[in-house]
Enzyme design. Sequence first.
Site, PDB file in Angstrom:
ATOM      1  N   ARG A 121      34.052 -10.696  60.113  1.00 25.02           N
ATOM      2  CA  ARG A 121      32.827  -9.890  60.251  1.00 25.02           C
ATOM      3  C   ARG A 121      33.100  -8.433  60.608  1.00 25.02           C
ATOM      4  NH1 ARG A 121      30.894 -14.571  62.560  1.00 25.02           N
ATOM      5  NH2 ARG A 121      29.712 -15.776  61.031  1.00 25.02           N
ATOM      6  N   LYS A 143      32.019   4.238  51.803  1.00 24.56           N
ATOM      7  CA  LYS A 143      31.686   3.254  50.758  1.00 24.56           C
ATOM      8  C   LYS A 143      32.935   2.464  50.436  1.00 24.56           C
ATOM      9  CE  LYS A 143      28.002   5.225  47.967  1.00 24.56           C
ATOM     10  NZ  LYS A 143      27.707   5.665  46.581  1.00 24.56           N
ATOM     11  N   GLU A 185      37.030  14.944  40.152  1.00 22.71           N
ATOM     12  CA  GLU A 185      36.077  14.792  41.269  1.00 22.71           C
ATOM     13  C   GLU A 185      35.926  16.117  42.027  1.00 22.71           C
ATOM     14  OE1 GLU A 185      34.187  12.093  41.646  1.00 22.71           O
ATOM     15  OE2 GLU A 185      35.358  10.239  41.466  1.00 22.71           O
ATOM     16  N   LYS A 227      31.558  16.771  51.120  1.00 21.61           N
ATOM     17  CA  LYS A 227      31.203  15.346  51.105  1.00 21.61           C
ATOM     18  C   LYS A 227      30.738  14.912  52.492  1.00 21.61           C
ATOM     19  CE  LYS A 227      32.020  10.786  49.523  1.00 21.61           C
ATOM     20  NZ  LYS A 227      32.849   9.813  48.847  1.00 21.61           N
ATOM     21  N   GLU A 237      22.764   6.502  51.224  1.00 20.19           N
ATOM     22  CA  GLU A 237      22.337   6.861  49.883  1.00 20.19           C
ATOM     23  C   GLU A 237      20.883   6.517  49.579  1.00 20.19           C
ATOM     24  OE1 GLU A 237      25.362   6.608  46.836  1.00 20.19           O
ATOM     25  OE2 GLU A 237      23.824   6.140  45.366  1.00 20.19           O
ATOM     26  N   ARG A 241      22.581  11.839  48.966  1.00 23.13           N
ATOM     27  CA  ARG A 241      23.911  11.344  48.596  1.00 23.13           C
ATOM     28  C   ARG A 241      24.026  11.008  47.108  1.00 23.13           C
ATOM     29  NH1 ARG A 241      28.006   7.401  52.091  1.00 23.13           N
ATOM     30  NH2 ARG A 241      29.659   7.464  50.558  1.00 23.13           N
ATOM     31  N   ASN A 245      26.874  11.235  42.562  1.00 23.33           N
ATOM     32  CA  ASN A 245      27.072  10.408  41.368  1.00 23.33           C
ATOM     33  C   ASN A 245      26.986  11.209  40.073  1.00 23.33           C
ATOM     34  OD1 ASN A 245      27.382   7.984  42.824  1.00 23.33           O
ATOM     35  ND2 ASN A 245      25.179   7.945  43.144  1.00 23.33           N
ATOM     36  N   HIS A 248      28.642   9.920  37.018  1.00 22.97           N
ATOM     37  CA  HIS A 248      29.064   8.543  37.272  1.00 22.97           C
ATOM     38  C   HIS A 248      28.234   7.484  36.564  1.00 22.97           C
ATOM     39  CE1 HIS A 248      31.702  10.436  40.115  1.00 22.97           C
ATOM     40  NE2 HIS A 248      32.186   9.280  40.531  1.00 22.97           N
ATOM     41  N   HIS A 252      30.811   4.872  35.062  1.00 19.71           N
ATOM     42  CA  HIS A 252      30.929   3.477  35.491  1.00 19.71           C
ATOM     43  C   HIS A 252      30.731   2.523  34.315  1.00 19.71           C
ATOM     44  CE1 HIS A 252      30.150   4.367  40.043  1.00 19.71           C
ATOM     45  NE2 HIS A 252      31.359   4.694  39.654  1.00 19.71           N
ATOM     46  N   HIS A 265      39.414   6.371  36.427  1.00 20.04           N
ATOM     47  CA  HIS A 265      38.087   6.678  36.961  1.00 20.04           C
ATOM     48  C   HIS A 265      37.762   8.173  36.823  1.00 20.04           C
ATOM     49  CE1 HIS A 265      34.513   6.706  39.418  1.00 20.04           C
ATOM     50  NE2 HIS A 265      35.062   7.613  40.207  1.00 20.04           N
TER      51      HIS A 265
END
Length: 364
Positions: A121, A143, A185, A227, A237, A241, A245, A248, A252, A265
């Site tokens: 956990r 993330k 990026e 960032k 997000e 935020r 993307n 993206h 993706h 990527h």
Amino acid sequence: MRRLTVRSAGGSYPVVIGPGAIDVLPRILARGPRPSGLFLVTDSRVARHHAGRLAGRVGQNGLRLARVVLPPGERSKSVRQLERLWRALVREGADRGSCLLAFGGGVVGDLAGFAAASILRGVDFIQVPTTLLAMVDASVGGKTGINLPEGKNLVGAFHQPRAVIMDLEFLETLPAREARAGLAEVLKTAAIRDAALLRRLEREREALLRLEAAALEDVVARCVAIKAGVVAADERESGLRRILNFGHTLAHAIEAAQGYGGLLHGEAVAVGMAFALCLGRRIGITSPSLAERLTALIAAFGLPIGLRGGAVSRILTAMSRDKKRGAGGLRWVLLERAGRAVVVDDVDPQTVQQELKSFLGGRS
Ligand SMILES: NC(=O)c1ccc[n+]([C@@H]2O[C@H](COP(=O)([O-])OP(=O)(O)OC[C@H]3O[C@@H](n4cnc5c(N)ncnc54)[C@H](O)[C@@H]3O)[C@@H](O)[C@H]2O)c1
Ligand SMILES: [Zn+2]
């Protein structure tokens, strides 16, 4: 050496940037609760080049260090490798006081971060990124997650690291193609948030492509600051935020459609940004001159701005599974000006499809 602080709901954490930054690891480990054990998670390429140097720093604290080595590449961000990692951690005696060291690129960071978020956990982890992409983007912001064959990053959690250590010396062994992917990026960050950084990228392109430390340190620090600012304003997000993307939505889908074994990527993000510029121009948000200027810059960094023989239908299917959907359909991040992005929820799907067909056909 630069130090920045990232604010998050669960507390703040330091980001240390510079050549030789790894030397701060013993001090970071000595601060706060002493881990019961350390678990180095890395991939075989990073291990071959740099694991010895990292292990030396950890040894100074007299902490036990176990090691889990993954195969390199995007395909390792999988349920299979996650299961392997979970089980190895348990077999090696992980407990609630354990701390994971995510030592590698964004793949290792995302996977080890998610293992840290989920095992028992949740345990602590420290990000030690070794690619430019992971330094300027993936290691900051909390993330974590893995891919499914059905789509990119579909399983994951928000889990902030205890610290992020960016030692620019690790980049000395980074292949040129990976460096360019990281610069994609960087271009994204500048495009959405910082017109001055964008001009600097235009001026210092050659030094950056050579990964010259002086140029790089400033640029990495600026990207991290941007960032960190965006993430502090919107950790989970629900608004701002989303601009991260940019490029993206298509990226993706391309990665998933190619089974995570095609473009890197960062390369997929380059193609995705070129498409977002086309789409923005088509619906009147991006001026033709800005679209041309940025597309030329992406290409000048040696990055792809199109996709030959792209499988439109597979890409459209993958896009339909994107988790970043608004009520009306896909969410597009488009550029209004240099350094300013907008999120648009209501782009007509027909328009997207037409634009995508012409883009993938190479006519855009
Ligand atoms: N969590 C986030 O916010 C976030 C943000 C951006 C990207 N990402 C994710 O990051 C991933 C991409 O990360 P990446 O581009 O770092 O890929 P990666 O982790 O696969 O690393 C790229 C390659 O470089 C090798 N490598 C790493 N460091 C090296 C070094 N110093 N010297 C030589 N080789 C080295 C690796 O073994 C690998 O083969 C994607 O999965 C993407 O989704 C996550
Ligand atoms: Zn990205």
